[in-house]
Scaffold this motif. Structure first.
Motif, short mmCIF file in Angstrom:
data_model
loop_
_atom_site.label_atom_id
_atom_site.label_comp_id
_atom_site.label_asym_id
_atom_site.label_seq_id
_atom_site.Cartn_x
_atom_site.Cartn_y
_atom_site.Cartn_z
N LYS A 122 0.84 -1.20 0.00
CA LYS A 122 0.00 0.00 0.00
C LYS A 122 0.87 1.24 0.00
CE LYS A 122 -3.62 -2.33 2.65
NZ LYS A 122 -4.35 -2.39 3.94
N TYR A 168 0.35 5.18 0.77
CA TYR A 168 -0.46 6.30 1.25
C TYR A 168 0.27 7.58 0.84
CZ TYR A 168 -2.79 2.83 4.24
OH TYR A 168 -3.49 1.74 4.72
N SER A 186 4.28 10.82 2.29
CA SER A 186 3.79 9.53 1.83
C SER A 186 4.53 8.40 2.52
CB SER A 186 3.94 9.52 0.31
OG SER A 186 4.54 8.47 -0.20
N ILE A 234 -3.57 4.99 -1.81
CA ILE A 234 -4.60 5.65 -1.00
C ILE A 234 -4.28 7.12 -0.88
CG2 ILE A 234 -5.71 5.77 1.27
CD1 ILE A 234 -4.01 2.58 0.54
N LEU A 288 -4.54 10.44 0.81
CA LEU A 288 -4.85 10.91 2.15
C LEU A 288 -5.63 12.23 2.15
CD1 LEU A 288 -1.42 10.11 3.82
CD2 LEU A 288 -3.59 8.96 4.29
N ILE A 322 -4.45 7.34 10.94
CA ILE A 322 -4.76 8.50 10.11
C ILE A 322 -5.65 9.43 10.92
CG2 ILE A 322 -5.79 9.31 7.95
CD1 ILE A 322 -5.22 6.54 6.76
#
Length: 574
Positions: free
Chosen positions: A25, A27, A44, A73, A75, A542
């Motif tokens: 993943k 982010y 990131s 993903i 943010l 998060i």
């Protein structure tokens, strides 16, 4: 034809999703608080197989992984922080609390009077369909914010057919009605044990309902419990209680032998997805040795080999040390103080200094035994005299700075500057409880005087001396909300709006480190947790905003959006 077309579109969607590696993943487009030694802030973070591989600028990592089938993903400007580490709470309470009545004072509950408590209990009995003869249990009783003390007579009048226990907000005692007292054979002939309190009807020896400390321990241990199967079914709900607050590592801070057995059963059945650190009570060691702690060859072990069971996780569960309890709670007036309180004791005692739960010689002996067997010690000490006792016990073992033990003094509340110096010299590390400033700061001023009360949980002074400090909620004593611990550490405002201990306020950064970086160090897990650096576990949260940029007065407005453990989402806000 239409059905066939839909079917093939559905298959295509599945195949498209299957082409993305869910174990990888990226982010991006956010603020990543690494909390590393340089204080780096990135945009990131890339996770693979549950571990952090890389942190950096969004453009660089998006370009690097442009052609790779991984989850990306966005943010959308939100902030990522290392996962919060609960350094002291009581996880087992999270399993049971849904079956108990909340009689806490505002803002945790709605009890402002004895009548409020009785009404809450009546509603709880109806809602839970509790039959006559069955126990009714409440939690959060705080006499400091009521019109008078709760007694068995109040409870008997409304509940003549149910045994009742109302847990004190300190978790160090409770009020029982007559049926409850009778079930444990507590009566006018029952002596008050050393280190305990049995409140008596004035002018008589008849118990009035309140039991504290050593007088309460056996009662709580012998309360009727749900079956293991019922408790196992609540492990997901209990872990979600922590996950929705951003915790990725949690503590069971005073584990009985039967509770450790349950935790091990949950672990063996893969019911744990958040790391749990258990601290068995010292009083449980004989049972642990004889029943539950075994060596790899399934042979029973003795105290000299008990350290073999400590330190490592097995399916998200580890035993992190042994818990000692030296004194009680300051809000319950059962902590051990050097000077007399300015108010009477819990049973109206004059010249009251509280009491320790064991004498210095016994504490020295127990502490030395644990040190000799290389077992980490977590000692509960609230009052300044209780803290002196811990210091003397460590001195008796020859403990000193740099010996690598990292023993923790939980709460470390009523402290003097010389005691912080002793912590430095002896290698002790404090876990503070700044939530006390808000919930009971006004009470402490009344009992201790403003000067002594202002030094409660002296985090800033400790930080300046180079101590590694943490902060905790002691759930279910106070709410699990991590932003509450940050807010109380940075603001130090009491319920009545008084600034208490201005010089002990810390920065937002230090408040965040106390539940991340420093907490990982106290657990001995700084190589895998606490910061967001390559090689460490993918444990992070998060947040709605950057806690380092939010004004300290607004920290309570922060929200947990998502909690990630080992790279996998364990909670996401709806």
């Amino acid at each position: 034809m239409k059905k066939s077309l839909l079917f093939f579109l559905f298959l295509g969607a599945i195949n498209s999703f299957a082409g993305i590696n869910s174990d990888e993943k990226l982010y991006y487009n956010g603020t990543v608080l690494t909390l590393d030694k340089n204080g780096a802030i990135e945009e990131s973070i890339y996770i693979k197989d549950g571990k952090i591989v890389e942190v950096g600028k969004s453009n660089n990592l998006l370009k690097k992984f442009d052609n790779k089938s991984i989850q990306k993903i966005d943010l959308q400007g939100k902030t990522i922080s290392p996962g919060f580490i609960d350094i002291h709470s009581h996880f087992m309470n999270a399993l049971r609390i849904s079956d108990w009545a909340n009689v806490s004072a505002p803002p945790v509950g709605k009890a402002k009077s004895i009548d409020n408590i009785l009404e809450i209990l009546k509603n709880h009995k109806l809602k839970q369909n509790i039959k006559d003869g069955e126990w009714i249990i409440g939690y959060g009783y705080d006499e400091n914010y009521l019109d008078k003390n709760l007694t068995k007579f109040d409870l008997d009048k409304e509940f003549p057919n149910n045994p009742i226990l109302i847990l004190h907000v300190s978790n160090h005692g409770g009020v029982l009605n007559s049926l409850g007292l009778n079930s444990f054979n507590i009566n006018k002939d029952t002596p008050t044990p050393n280190g305990g309190v049995i409140s008596r009807v004035p002018g008589t020896n008849e118990p009035e309902g309140l039991l504290m400390e050593t007088a309460f321990l056996e009662v709580f241990a012998k309360l009727p419990q749900p079956s293991n199967q019922e408790l196992l079914e609540k492990f997901d709900i209990a872990q979600q209680t922590y996950a929705r607050e951003g915790y990725t590592t949690i503590q069971e801070g005073a584990t009985h032998a039967n509770e450790l057995k349950l935790l091990k059963e949950a672990s063996n059945n893969n019911k744990l997805y958040i790391d749990i650190v258990s601290l068995p009570l010292i009083t449980e060691v004989p049972t642990l040795v004889s029943e539950y702690l075994v060596n790899p060859n399934d042979k029973k072990i003795n105290i000299e080999n008990i350290n073999e069971q400590f330190g490592g996780y097995n399916k998200n569960l580890k035993i992190g040390g042994i818990k000692l309890i030296v004194d009680g709670s300051p809000q319950g007036k059962t902590a051990s103080f050097k000077e007399e309180l300015k108010t009477p004791g819990p049973n109206g005692e004059k010249h009251w200094k509280g009491e320790s739960l064991l004498d210095q010689e016994s504490l020295n002996k127990v502490y030395k035994k644990l040190v000799d067997n290389n077992i980490k010690v977590w000692t509960h000490a609230n009052g300044d005299n209780g803290i002196d006792m811990v210091i003397e016990a460590v001195k008796s073992t020859g403990g000193k700075k740099g010996d690598g033990r990292r023993d923790i003094v939980i709460h470390s509340q009523i402290m003097h500057p010389y005691q912080l110096d002793e912590y430095v010299n002896l290698g002790l590390s404090p876990s503070f409880f700044t939530n006390h400033v808000y919930f009971w700061g006004d009470v402490h001023i009344k009992n201790l005087g403003e000067k002594l009360a202002s030094g409660i949980s002296p985090m800033n002074s400790a930080n300046k001396k180079g101590l590694i400090t943490t902060n905790h909620t002691d759930f279910s004593i106070t709410p699990l909300n991590p932003f509450m611990t940050m807010w109380t550490a940075t603001n130090r405002i009491t319920k009545e709006g008084k600034l208490l201990g201005e010089s002990e306020r810390v920065s937002n950064l230090d408040a965040l480190k106390a539940i991340t970086v420093n907490a990982a160090w106290q657990l001995g897990e700084e190589d895998s947790k606490g910061t967001l650096e390559p090689g460490k576990m993918g444990d992070f949260v998060i947040l709605s905003e950057n806690p380092l940029e939010v004004p300290k007065e607004k920290l309570l407005d922060l929200q947990v959006i998502e909690t990630i453990k080992n790279g996998k989402t364990v909670y996401k806000i709806k």
